[in-house]
Structure formats: C-alpha cells, structure tokens
Scaffold this motif. Sequence first.
Motif, PDB file in Angstrom:
ATOM      1  N   ALA A  62       0.818  -1.211   0.000  1.00 29.93           N
ATOM      2  CA  ALA A  62       0.000   0.000   0.000  1.00 29.93           C
ATOM      3  C   ALA A  62       0.850   1.259   0.000  1.00 29.93           C
ATOM      4  N   GLU A  63       1.925   1.250   0.763  1.00 24.03           N
ATOM      5  CA  GLU A  63       2.759   2.446   0.895  1.00 24.03           C
ATOM      6  C   GLU A  63       3.709   2.650  -0.284  1.00 24.03           C
ATOM      7  N   GLN A  64       4.245   1.548  -0.809  1.00 25.22           N
ATOM      8  CA  GLN A  64       5.312   1.652  -1.793  1.00 25.22           C
ATOM      9  C   GLN A  64       4.932   1.227  -3.202  1.00 25.22           C
ATOM     10  N   GLY A  65       3.810   0.521  -3.341  1.00 28.30           N
ATOM     11  CA  GLY A  65       3.466  -0.018  -4.646  1.00 28.30           C
ATOM     12  C   GLY A  65       4.111  -1.374  -4.849  1.00 28.30           C
ATOM     13  N   TYR A  66       3.672  -2.077  -5.864  1.00 32.32           N
ATOM     14  CA  TYR A  66       4.126  -3.446  -6.089  1.00 32.32           C
ATOM     15  C   TYR A  66       5.610  -3.498  -6.445  1.00 32.32           C
ATOM     16  N   ASP A  67       6.041  -2.667  -7.397  1.00 29.85           N
ATOM     17  CA  ASP A  67       7.419  -2.722  -7.873  1.00 29.85           C
ATOM     18  C   ASP A  67       8.432  -2.422  -6.776  1.00 29.85           C
ATOM     19  N   ALA A  68       8.161  -1.404  -5.978  1.00 28.27           N
ATOM     20  CA  ALA A  68       9.140  -0.962  -4.976  1.00 28.27           C
ATOM     21  C   ALA A  68       9.172  -1.856  -3.735  1.00 28.27           C
ATOM     22  N   ALA A  84      -5.880   0.184  -2.382  1.00 32.63           N
ATOM     23  CA  ALA A  84      -6.256  -1.022  -3.117  1.00 32.63           C
ATOM     24  C   ALA A  84      -6.160  -0.780  -4.620  1.00 32.63           C
ATOM     25  N   THR A  85      -6.510   0.420  -5.056  1.00 38.66           N
ATOM     26  CA  THR A  85      -6.412   0.768  -6.474  1.00 38.66           C
ATOM     27  C   THR A  85      -4.976   0.675  -6.952  1.00 38.66           C
ATOM     28  N   LEU A  86      -4.051   1.258  -6.181  1.00 33.01           N
ATOM     29  CA  LEU A  86      -2.635   1.241  -6.545  1.00 33.01           C
ATOM     30  C   LEU A  86      -2.102  -0.186  -6.613  1.00 33.01           C
ATOM     31  N   MET A  87      -2.423  -0.997  -5.620  1.00 27.64           N
ATOM     32  CA  MET A  87      -1.921  -2.369  -5.591  1.00 27.64           C
ATOM     33  C   MET A  87      -2.450  -3.176  -6.773  1.00 27.64           C
ATOM     34  N   LEU A  88      -3.752  -3.083  -7.034  1.00 20.18           N
ATOM     35  CA  LEU A  88      -4.336  -3.852  -8.123  1.00 20.18           C
ATOM     36  C   LEU A  88      -3.786  -3.387  -9.462  1.00 20.18           C
ATOM     37  N   ARG A  89      -3.659  -2.082  -9.651  1.00 14.48           N
ATOM     38  CA  ARG A  89      -3.155  -1.531 -10.915  1.00 14.48           C
ATOM     39  C   ARG A  89      -1.739  -2.020 -11.211  1.00 14.48           C
ATOM     40  N   GLU A  90      -0.876  -1.917 -10.224  1.00  9.29           N
ATOM     41  CA  GLU A  90       0.514  -2.309 -10.463  1.00  9.29           C
ATOM     42  C   GLU A  90       0.649  -3.812 -10.649  1.00  9.29           C
ATOM     43  N   PHE A  91      -0.127  -4.561  -9.913  1.00  9.30           N
ATOM     44  CA  PHE A  91      -0.045  -6.007 -10.051  1.00  9.30           C
ATOM     45  C   PHE A  91      -0.490  -6.447 -11.442  1.00  9.30           C
ATOM     46  N   ARG A 118       2.126  -5.306 -14.102  1.00  7.90           N
ATOM     47  CA  ARG A 118       3.468  -5.880 -14.002  1.00  7.90           C
ATOM     48  C   ARG A 118       3.434  -7.404 -14.059  1.00  7.90           C
ATOM     49  N   GLU A 119       2.693  -8.022 -13.143  1.00  2.02           N
ATOM     50  CA  GLU A 119       2.765  -9.472 -12.970  1.00  2.02           C
ATOM     51  C   GLU A 119       1.809 -10.252 -13.859  1.00  2.02           C
ATOM     52  N   VAL A 120       0.759  -9.630 -14.325  1.00  2.00           N
ATOM     53  CA  VAL A 120      -0.214 -10.360 -15.135  1.00  2.00           C
ATOM     54  C   VAL A 120      -0.041  -9.997 -16.608  1.00  2.00           C
ATOM     55  N   PHE A 121      -0.647  -8.914 -17.043  1.00  4.43           N
ATOM     56  CA  PHE A 121      -0.615  -8.583 -18.462  1.00  4.43           C
ATOM     57  C   PHE A 121       0.764  -8.127 -18.931  1.00  4.43           C
ATOM     58  N   GLY A 122       1.492  -7.439 -18.083  1.00  7.98           N
ATOM     59  CA  GLY A 122       2.850  -7.048 -18.439  1.00  7.98           C
ATOM     60  C   GLY A 122       3.727  -8.255 -18.688  1.00  7.98           C
ATOM     61  N   ARG A 123       3.567  -9.275 -17.873  1.00  9.50           N
ATOM     62  CA  ARG A 123       4.340 -10.497 -18.058  1.00  9.50           C
ATOM     63  C   ARG A 123       3.993 -11.154 -19.383  1.00  9.50           C
ATOM     64  N   VAL A 124       2.716 -11.157 -19.743  1.00  2.00           N
ATOM     65  CA  VAL A 124       2.305 -11.745 -21.020  1.00  2.00           C
ATOM     66  C   VAL A 124       2.974 -11.006 -22.177  1.00  2.00           C
ATOM     67  N   VAL A 125       2.951  -9.680 -22.139  1.00  2.27           N
ATOM     68  CA  VAL A 125       3.563  -8.891 -23.208  1.00  2.27           C
ATOM     69  C   VAL A 125       5.049  -9.205 -23.332  1.00  2.27           C
ATOM     70  N   ALA A 138      -0.299  -3.571 -21.526  1.00  2.00           N
ATOM     71  CA  ALA A 138      -0.836  -4.254 -20.346  1.00  2.00           C
ATOM     72  C   ALA A 138      -2.028  -3.497 -19.778  1.00  2.00           C
ATOM     73  N   GLY A 139      -1.929  -2.178 -19.739  1.00  2.22           N
ATOM     74  CA  GLY A 139      -3.019  -1.371 -19.211  1.00  2.22           C
ATOM     75  C   GLY A 139      -4.283  -1.476 -20.044  1.00  2.22           C
ATOM     76  N   LEU A 140      -4.123  -1.494 -21.362  1.00  2.00           N
ATOM     77  CA  LEU A 140      -5.290  -1.617 -22.236  1.00  2.00           C
ATOM     78  C   LEU A 140      -5.931  -3.002 -22.103  1.00  2.00           C
ATOM     79  N   ALA A 141      -5.091  -4.044 -22.000  1.00  2.00           N
ATOM     80  CA  ALA A 141      -5.636  -5.389 -21.805  1.00  2.00           C
ATOM     81  C   ALA A 141      -6.358  -5.485 -20.463  1.00  2.00           C
ATOM     82  N   ALA A 142      -5.747  -4.916 -19.430  1.00  2.00           N
ATOM     83  CA  ALA A 142      -6.377  -4.924 -18.106  1.00  2.00           C
ATOM     84  C   ALA A 142      -7.702  -4.185 -18.125  1.00  2.00           C
ATOM     85  N   SER A 143      -7.764  -3.089 -18.880  1.00  2.00           N
ATOM     86  CA  SER A 143      -9.011  -2.310 -18.932  1.00  2.00           C
ATOM     87  C   SER A 143     -10.154  -3.140 -19.498  1.00  2.00           C
TER      88      SER A 143
END
Length: 203
Positions: free
Chosen positions: A26-32, A119-126, A129-136, A157-162
């Motif tokens: 929550a504080e740092q985001g998924y990547d950090a 929760a928005t930040l965590m879900l967005r980054e996940f 990065r880990e789902v659609f970004g990994r596929v790309v 990844a963002g467009l696929a997630a949308s």
Amino acid sequence: MSPRGRRPGGVDTRAAILTAARADFAEQGYDATSVRGIARRAEVDPALVHHYFGGKAKLFAAVLDIPADPAALIGAVVQGPRDQVGESLVRTFLSVWDSDEGRQRFQALLRSAVTHDEATLMLREFLTREVFGRVVRELAASAGSGRVPTHQVELRAGLAASQMIGLAVMRYIVELPAVVAASHDELAVMLGPTLQGYLAPDD
C-alpha cells in the motif's frame, strides 16, 4: 532459540507477514516492495516469506485474497498456442472468477479498488506488471522481438487490463443481464481478438 529480533515460524508469523506485506504494498506499490523489506517489517527471516508464500507474486495474491496462483495461470496461457492467447486469458480469468469462492473475493476486491486508493494502486501495479505485463514481455521474447520498451509494456498491459476489469465490473458488480448470461466461450470469442491485438500486436 530464535535470532534476536526475529519471530519464529507459526500461525502468528504468517499473519504478521501478511500484515507487513499489506502495509508495504500500500505504501510503496508493487514494484518498490521487496521480500526483504516485508520480512524486515514483519521481523522474520526472508526465508520464512518464501516458505509461507513462495515469493512476491504469490504473497501479493494472498494479500488481495485471490483464490489462485496468478503466475501458474499466466504461465499456462503463455505456453499455449500464441494465436490463442487472447481467448485463453478470457477463459482463464472467467474460470477463476465464476467459481463461488472466486466471485465473492473478486467482487470484494473490485469494490475495494473503486473506493480505496491503496487497493487501487496495488491492483493496478499487479495487473500491469505481474499479469498482463508479463504476457507482453514473454510473448515478445518468444517471437524474438527483443526487449519491449517499458512504456509500451505498460500501455499494452493497461489496455488489456481495462478490457478484463471492464468485463468484471459489468458481470459481477453492475450485473448487466446479457453479460452475466454470456458463456465463457461467447465472451472469449468476442473479447479474445481485442486482447490479442494489445498483447501480441505483431501477429
């Protein structure tokens, strides 16, 4: 005897790791966020984080209460036929979401993401990065396209997630009758090509 400042393994340790992870994500985001940082906050050895959760991606899934292992699901999709990745992703997501347990958890997750910034930040980054970004990234690597620029990975990844989050909102939150009644095959056939275009644009 456990090392000074470290918590021994057990039920309370698992809960402490989850609490620390939730705060760090929550504080740092998924990547950090790092496994070592979570362990430090929970006052446990980093090996215990891997013992209980198997790594950052699975730990994040546990924090979000996702009833599946995202890494395993995405791995199976990427290893399947390249020209069917879009449809496979739709079917994979729906197979998790449409279970009784999955539906309840995902509804709670979506409502939290809409109303809570953390929760928005965590879900967005996940997702990016880990789902659609990994596929790309993996599809580009398998096609010999080399490293995809970060901004392109995030955009695709963002467009696929949308698309998938939009489907989830209409099927599980708004509950539009036609979308709720649609079968997995119908939704995969209709949404699959759009996801395919985002994730494997050179095909």
